[in-house]
Motif scaffolding. Structure first.
Motif, short mmCIF file in Angstrom:
data_model
loop_
_atom_site.label_atom_id
_atom_site.label_comp_id
_atom_site.label_asym_id
_atom_site.label_seq_id
_atom_site.Cartn_x
_atom_site.Cartn_y
_atom_site.Cartn_z
N ALA A 136 0.84 -1.21 0.00
CA ALA A 136 0.00 0.00 0.00
C ALA A 136 0.87 1.25 0.00
CB ALA A 136 -0.93 0.00 1.21
N ARG A 140 0.83 4.16 -2.78
CA ARG A 140 0.66 5.59 -2.46
C ARG A 140 1.76 6.43 -3.09
NH1 ARG A 140 -0.52 3.85 2.79
NH2 ARG A 140 1.57 4.25 3.54
N LEU A 162 -7.84 16.44 -2.42
CA LEU A 162 -8.98 15.62 -1.99
C LEU A 162 -9.90 15.32 -3.17
CD1 LEU A 162 -10.43 14.30 0.46
CD2 LEU A 162 -11.72 16.43 0.71
N GLU A 165 -8.41 12.70 -5.40
CA GLU A 165 -8.49 11.39 -4.78
C GLU A 165 -9.90 10.81 -4.85
OE1 GLU A 165 -4.76 12.13 -1.68
OE2 GLU A 165 -6.79 11.95 -0.89
N ALA A 169 -11.11 7.52 -6.59
CA ALA A 169 -11.90 6.52 -5.87
C ALA A 169 -13.06 6.04 -6.73
CB ALA A 169 -12.42 7.10 -4.55
N THR B 174 -14.02 4.97 -2.32
CA THR B 174 -13.65 5.96 -1.31
C THR B 174 -13.21 5.28 -0.02
OG1 THR B 174 -15.21 7.55 -2.25
CG2 THR B 174 -14.48 7.96 0.01
N MET B 177 -9.72 3.67 -0.49
CA MET B 177 -8.65 4.68 -0.56
C MET B 177 -8.41 5.34 0.80
SD MET B 177 -7.41 4.70 -3.57
CE MET B 177 -7.88 3.77 -5.01
N ILE B 181 -5.79 1.94 1.63
CA ILE B 181 -4.61 2.53 1.00
C ILE B 181 -4.12 3.74 1.79
CG2 ILE B 181 -3.68 3.50 -1.15
CD1 ILE B 181 -4.43 0.69 -1.62
N LEU B 183 -4.70 7.06 1.44
CA LEU B 183 -4.27 8.25 0.69
C LEU B 183 -4.47 9.48 1.54
CD1 LEU B 183 -5.81 8.04 -2.89
CD2 LEU B 183 -3.69 7.10 -2.01
N GLU B 184 -3.49 10.37 1.50
CA GLU B 184 -3.68 11.68 2.14
C GLU B 184 -3.86 12.75 1.06
OE1 GLU B 184 -4.25 12.22 5.08
OE2 GLU B 184 -3.44 10.54 6.22
N PRO B 185 -4.79 13.68 1.30
CA PRO B 185 -5.47 14.04 2.55
C PRO B 185 -6.75 13.24 2.85
CG PRO B 185 -6.01 15.63 0.85
CD PRO B 185 -5.04 14.67 0.23
N LEU B 186 -7.15 12.33 1.96
CA LEU B 186 -8.43 11.63 2.16
C LEU B 186 -8.49 10.88 3.49
CD1 LEU B 186 -11.18 10.69 1.10
CD2 LEU B 186 -10.00 8.98 -0.29
N ALA B 189 -9.08 13.29 6.43
CA ALA B 189 -10.12 14.31 6.29
C ALA B 189 -11.28 14.02 7.24
CB ALA B 189 -10.62 14.36 4.84
N ARG B 193 -16.46 16.49 5.71
CA ARG B 193 -15.88 17.08 4.49
C ARG B 193 -16.02 16.10 3.32
NH1 ARG B 193 -9.74 18.19 4.54
NH2 ARG B 193 -9.61 18.94 2.39
N ILE B 194 -15.84 14.82 3.62
CA ILE B 194 -15.98 13.80 2.58
C ILE B 194 -17.44 13.66 2.16
CG2 ILE B 194 -15.68 11.35 2.06
CD1 ILE B 194 -13.37 11.42 4.15
#
Lengths: 209, 209
Positions: A136, A140, A162, A165, A169, B174, B177, B181, B183-186, B189, B193-194
């Motif tokens: 992972a 990334r 975001l 991403e 997704a 989503t 991720m 995984i 992922l940043e910033p996801l 967050a 916000r998502i």
């Protein structure tokens, strides 16, 4: 570096590796990388072994470490090789500006997944990344930073990373549901039908209000 | 059926199973199912074994087969158990009609993933489904037919099932991720916000033009 198809068939004798490329045969480095990609694709990150890669490449395991380092580093090199064609994606997707970027990104991703030759190594990477933390991290680092950050950099909106991403997704989720889980009707739907529904959503993620 | 916590700690003698529940102790059936869920969650579908499940439940492997059938059927029962809370999701999501259905569906899915207690078994199922065809078939059958078809049935639009699947693809993608995984910033967050970004997209999939 020259490729060595004449010696790649495994005709050489096995044994302790010499320190020089010439004794290992030209192209040992490339053979190892090709074997690594196949081993990771077939067995996933966890089950793949340096020994198995070395055997497939017809070299000593020490040579695999000599050229590529740890198993994680070998995996990273194999992922980089698989992703080489995709590394130009940001330019292809962003060429033409932000109008239609959602459709170009959707077409690019579906195109890669629709073709079994490019789908299989990608699927192997995604599966490894979803089941192993080391894989992972490689995912990334290479995929996300190199692809998504470059796209996000072109978006003149708040939350650009975001957004990129969440667009990814949608695309990764769609690919997994269509090609791996094989949900119907998604799995059998004409690609153009999927693009018609997904492209506006990707566009909304990237540039919507 | 009664649960048998007093005998679930493995205090009974091992041996060939009798044909009666009373000799296996009350709750053997439930112990097996709980053990199966833990085994599949920890090892994935492929590596999980009937023997391992039987050992954890302190019963003979034959009793696992007797109650649940093949490994695939044991997996199906374990997935059904994990998904029991989610099987009311379509009603919860559809209550209140199609206005705001995107937000309710997004909140429901993120809520399940945000809570480690509900996330872990779900993640185990998704990982198994992405790496094994038998597990993928169970995932399709239980999750998709029971959840997505019921939501699609309420949508008065063409392509309702494809739309529900693409909405699910956004949500599953989503979740993978963000939670797998990372992922940043996801990954870091705030959920709100998502939801603010994903809910309109899910709504567009389900009811948009």
């Amino acid at each position: 570096m020259t490729d060595g198809p004449a010696v790649a068939g495994g005709a050489r004798r096995r044994g302790r590796p010499s320190r020089t490329d010439s004794v290992e045969g030209p192209g040992a480095r490339e053979r190892i990388l090709t074997a690594a990609r196949a081993e990771f694709a077939a067995r996933g990150y966890e089950k793949a072994s340096i020994r198995g890669i070395a055997k497939a490449a017809d070299v000593d395991p020490a040579l695999v470490h000599h050229y590529y380092g740890t198993k994680e580093q070998v995996f990273e090199a194999a992922v980089e090789m698989s992703f080489a064609p995709a590394l130009n994606a940001p330019e292809a997707v962003l060429d033409g500006g932000l109008d239609g970027v959602g459709e170009r990104m959707t077409r690019f991703v579906l195109g890669v997944w629709e073709n079994p030759v490019t789908r299989e190594p990608l699927l192997a990477i995604v599966r490894s990344a979803l089941t192993n933390d080391v894989a992972a991290a490689v995912f990334r680092k290479l995929v996300v930073r190199q692809l998504l950050r470059r796209i996000a950099g072109e978006l003149a909106v708040p939350d650009a990373e975001l957004r990129a991403e969440l667009a990814a997704a949608q695309l990764v989720g769609t690919a997994l549901m269509r090609y791996v889980i094989k949900l119907e009707p998604l799995a059998s739907a004409d690609p153009e039908r999927i693009i018609a529904r997904v492209a506006p959503v990707v566009q909304q993620h990237l540039t919507g209000s």
